[in-house]
Write a protein that holds these residues in place. Structure first.
Motif, PDB file in Angstrom:
ATOM      1  N   SER A   1       0.817  -1.227   0.000  1.00  0.00           N
ATOM      2  CA  SER A   1       0.000   0.000   0.000  1.00  0.00           C
ATOM      3  C   SER A   1       0.844   1.267   0.000  1.00  0.00           C
ATOM      4  O   SER A   1       0.336   2.342  -0.306  1.00  0.00           O
ATOM      5  CB  SER A   1      -0.934   0.002   1.216  1.00  0.00           C
ATOM      6  OG  SER A   1      -0.177   0.029   2.411  1.00  0.00           O
ATOM      7  N   THR A   2       2.124   1.165   0.353  1.00  0.00           N
ATOM      8  CA  THR A   2       2.959   2.369   0.453  1.00  0.00           C
ATOM      9  C   THR A   2       3.728   2.674  -0.831  1.00  0.00           C
ATOM     10  O   THR A   2       4.463   3.654  -0.891  1.00  0.00           O
ATOM     11  CB  THR A   2       3.975   2.201   1.604  1.00  0.00           C
ATOM     12  OG1 THR A   2       4.649   0.946   1.417  1.00  0.00           O
ATOM     13  CG2 THR A   2       3.298   2.215   2.959  1.00  0.00           C
ATOM     14  N   GLY A   3       3.560   1.852  -1.852  1.00  0.00           N
ATOM     15  CA  GLY A   3       4.310   2.061  -3.090  1.00  0.00           C
ATOM     16  C   GLY A   3       3.557   2.922  -4.090  1.00  0.00           C
ATOM     17  O   GLY A   3       2.480   3.460  -3.800  1.00  0.00           O
ATOM     18  N   SER A   4       4.133   3.021  -5.274  1.00  0.00           N
ATOM     19  CA  SER A   4       3.540   3.833  -6.334  1.00  0.00           C
ATOM     20  C   SER A   4       2.147   3.318  -6.711  1.00  0.00           C
ATOM     21  O   SER A   4       1.166   4.074  -6.725  1.00  0.00           O
ATOM     22  CB  SER A   4       4.501   3.813  -7.537  1.00  0.00           C
ATOM     23  OG  SER A   4       3.861   4.215  -8.700  1.00  0.00           O
ATOM     24  N   ILE A   5       2.027   2.018  -6.976  1.00  0.00           N
ATOM     25  CA  ILE A   5       0.716   1.458  -7.332  1.00  0.00           C
ATOM     26  C   ILE A   5      -0.208   1.457  -6.111  1.00  0.00           C
ATOM     27  O   ILE A   5      -1.390   1.820  -6.215  1.00  0.00           O
ATOM     28  CB  ILE A   5       0.870   0.017  -7.872  1.00  0.00           C
ATOM     29  CG1 ILE A   5       1.622   0.016  -9.214  1.00  0.00           C
ATOM     30  CG2 ILE A   5      -0.484  -0.665  -8.013  1.00  0.00           C
ATOM     31  CD1 ILE A   5       0.831   0.528 -10.382  1.00  0.00           C
ATOM     32  N   GLY A   6       0.324   1.092  -4.955  1.00  0.00           N
ATOM     33  CA  GLY A   6      -0.501   1.014  -3.745  1.00  0.00           C
ATOM     34  C   GLY A   6      -1.130   2.359  -3.395  1.00  0.00           C
ATOM     35  O   GLY A   6      -2.327   2.440  -3.118  1.00  0.00           O
ATOM     36  N   THR A   7      -0.354   3.427  -3.432  1.00  0.00           N
ATOM     37  CA  THR A   7      -0.907   4.743  -3.063  1.00  0.00           C
ATOM     38  C   THR A   7      -1.922   5.210  -4.113  1.00  0.00           C
ATOM     39  O   THR A   7      -2.928   5.836  -3.779  1.00  0.00           O
ATOM     40  CB  THR A   7       0.199   5.806  -2.904  1.00  0.00           C
ATOM     41  OG1 THR A   7       1.029   5.796  -4.074  1.00  0.00           O
ATOM     42  CG2 THR A   7       1.070   5.527  -1.692  1.00  0.00           C
TER      43      THR A   7
END
Ligand code: NDP
Ligand code: MG
Length: 384
Positions: free
Chosen positions: A9-15
């Protein structure tokens, strides 16, 4: 209402997936979020989305957040096993796999085994274990919905079509920041130059992969597993504007393409809401102001990561897993200033030469080959 788990959730896709959830609170509820080490951002995400469960797979990051905060409505769990279990809770309908790298394989398989639909961003999972993942998904009646923009495009072009009518998958590529460069120009490129992608803003690992065209190679293998075509039916087309996200040529000669602006929130949203198509804030294409859309063949000699991907894909067995593992270690070493850009190819080739391919591997063999290939890659880097 779809209840989702966002793994990574903290990555580019996750956010960006959480942006989509924020814009559609009536349709998407965030039940579980999981990250690795970014405890500060996960903490803010817990406060905003109040999921039932939040996971930090890195033990130190978990200990930091646990000692700092208590959450009333969210259960905070730590460790690798917690990540593997994160997508299996009864309360979840769909799992977005947006963690990076091979670390995504076991959580994805666990979620499939628990009968959850998968919105798949983590392409390394299909590269390393495509046969196993697709077979288990079929056995469990689970949908694998592609998030990768090109595969999301294929998915849309193929909606309602008979797979047997596919002549070719035309996989578009921006060409990355070094399109048109020759080998001598690439020898001394810096990390900053590599991270300046012309059209997409993504995590660091995939941005390096886009510059080497290894990303396109991983996507060729991903497409093969998702759509069951032969490698010779997948043609990479360089399209620098990144407006056509991919195309399908059918047996009758028709080509269907999917076009949209370069915003990952669109394919993420479609994977999460499928079969519904809902409103979005994604910038609309303006055909009057659009410049020319151009297409050209990839340079397989300079960017030999793509050629290698076709070779390992055709070889099958554990070859793609080894290719992926060596690349992950090499990219990390490049980002840390330990090797030069073109050394990434050298490390991959050395490791591929060293490891004998296992045909029809079991999951345990894929996991052990991944570990062995990573160790071989570290060794190759040390003696470069
Ligand atoms: P990022 O690097 O931005 O984010 C990676 C995420 O994975 C973070 O949440 C990170 O957690 C987590 N993570 C990192 N290492 C581990 C680990 N060992 N175990 C568990 N979780 C881990 O990557 P992207 O969002 O760019 O990419 C994610 C996936 O999506 C990749 O497979 C990529 O190929 C694919 N993809 C990405 C696209 C994009 O536009 N970015 C487009 C198409 C596909 P933390 O930060 O907390 O440490
Ligand atoms: Mg892509």
């Amino acid at each position: 209402m779809k209840r989702m788990a966002v793994l990574g959730s903290t990555g580019s896709i996750g956010t960006q997936a959480l942006d989509v959830a924020r814009a559609h609170r009536d349709l998407l509820s965030v039940e579980v979020i999981a990250a690795h080490s970014n405890d500060r951002l996960l903490e803010r995400q817990i406060d905003e989305f109040r999921p039932s469960v939040a996971v930090l797979s890195d033990d130190d990051a978990y200990a930091r957040l646990k000692s700092r905060r208590q959450f009333r409505t969210t259960e905070l769990i730590g460790g690798r096993q917690a990540l593997i279990d994160a997508g299996t809770l009864d309360s979840i309908d769909i799992v977005l796999t947006s963690m990076s790298g091979f670390a995504g394989l076991e959580p994805t398989i666990a979620a499939i085994d628990a009968g959850k639909d998968i919105a798949l961003a983590n392409k390394e999972t299909l590269v390393a274990a495509g046969e196993i993942v697709m077979r288990r998904a079929k056995e469990r009646g689970v949908k694998i919905l592609p998030v990768d923009s090109e595969h999301g495009a294929f998915f849309q072009c193929l909606n309602g079509e008979d797979r047997r009518a596919i002549k070719k998958l035309l996989l578009t590529a921006s060409g990355g920041p070094f399109r048109g460069c020759d080998r001598s120009q690439l020898e001394n490129v810096t990390v900053d130059q590599v991270l300046a992608h012309p059209t997409w803003n993504m995590g660091r690992k995939i941005t390096v992969d886009s510059a080497t065209l290894v990303n396109k190679g991983l996507e060729v293998i991903e497409a093969k597993h998702l759509y069951g075509v032969e490698y010779d039916q997948i043609q990479v087309v360089v399209h620098p504007q990144s407006i056509v996200h991919s195309m399908v040529e059918f047996v009758d000669g028709s080509v269907i393409a999917q076009l949209a602006s370069t915003d990952m929130r669109l394919p993420i949203q479609y994977a999460l809401t499928f079969p519904a198509r809902i409103d979005s804030t994604v910038e609309r294409l303006d055909f009057w102001s659009m410049r020319a859309l151009t297409f050209e063949p990839p340079d397989l000699d300079t960017f030999r990561g793509l050629k290698l991907a076709y070779e390992v894909g055709k070889r099958g067995g554990t070859a793609p897993c080894v290719f992926n593992a060596a690349n992950e270690i090499a990219v990390n070493a490049f980002l840390n200033g330990r090797i030069k850009f073109l050394d990434i190819y050298r490390v991959i080739e050395t490791v591929l030469d060293r490891r004998a391919v296992i045909d029809r591997p079991a999951l345990e063999e894929i996991i052990s080959e991944n570990n062995a290939a990573r160790a071989d890659a570290e060794h190759a880097i040390a003696v470069l």
